[in-house]
Motif scaffolding. Sequence first.
Motif: not given
Length: 447
Positions: A313-321
Amino acid sequence: MVHDQDGRIPGAPDVEQLALLYRDLVEHSPSSLIMHDGRYIVFMNPAAERLLGATEPDQLIGREVTDFIAPAYLPDMRRRLLELQETGDTSERTELTIVRDDGDTVEVEAVAVLTVWQGRRAYQVVVYDMSAQRHAEAAQRRAEMYFTAVVEQLEEGVTVIDRNGRIESVNPAAKRMFGNEGADLVGVSILTLPIQFLDMNGQPLPLSRYPVFHTIATGEPITDYVFGVDRTDGQRRWISASARRLIADDPESPAVCSFNDITDQRASRKQLEFQATHDPLTGLANRSLVLARLAAALGSTGRKPVAAVLFIDLDGFKKINDTLGHAVGDTVLQIAAQRLQRGLREEDTLGRIGGDEFLVLLSGQVRADDLDALVARLRRTMTEPIIARGHRIRVDATIGVTELNANETRSPEAVLHDADLAMYRAKPASRRDGDVRPRRSNTTHAS
């Protein structure tokens, strides 16, 4: 032999009877009989009268025989008659054109016999009307010409191959498919063609599996047999072939083969199959394909072909989006997929199962130390900065691991759940993005 008082053989017909029998035979013969003395017609039977166009009996008697011969054939006719020297001499059967009394022409064959008519030298000519046969031959030639023209224009390749594998005929479409345009292939063995035949897996096709040889040997037709061809121009084409005996009930018959180039259709089907089983963004295996391969591994007996499952799982990916937009997020996912792929072996399966989640099926047997080292290496690879659309982004990854054993009883979904749970437990609380994972058995470990 016993003779009667007049010297005749008892029961034998006399000369007059024989003459009557002969005349009756001539009168009713379907063949045309003409008698001439070298210049004038002295006798003809009813069949000859009909052939020459007489409208009443004896109408043409006394006419010059040359009146009824096409001029081009007269020299040859005179030569053949001069060659007959003794009574009974017979000419060869010869083709010529006769001219009827009404001017129409008829193709015939004729045989002349030197004989005697009323004490003088004469020629008895038997004439065979060849009109029907010539019409039939012409019709057959036209049919063959039309058939050849149709075969020549077909987009489907057609080849006739004899029992020894030699090509008896081949149309242009077949030459195009096999990359032999302009070559004269008639008489060439298919075994010596400068091409490589391949099976469905792209491996050289054994001679025993050539469809045409099976048909020649057994008489069994082959339909829609797919094979590959590596041509001299470097192209690989995929061909669908059908074969059957040219004459079904003749064991010595050659085989006729038809070919369709299905390269484009095969590529389209492969593309559709790929799209159905792969993630369109990263090109990795999708969830359904990964689970299918995992199910196959779990269904095998004994030592499993898959040693462990990694949930990444990529950590913090939601924030990138949320902050940089989905276009940047998509680029991050693509680069992450490439990095993970480079860190794995060719026999391992890497798939994207949704969002920023990836799954790895590690092939073969892996020692615990090697497994820990692999997980650490993948995490280091993922921490390297990513340049996405002008943004420098640092992405961390959390990896959960669940191992499989020889007596594995879990379903694919259960294995996936355990790997997911291991990943969740390994993720620092500050990077869980509010995720909640249910508790499950302790068959997993986190990294």
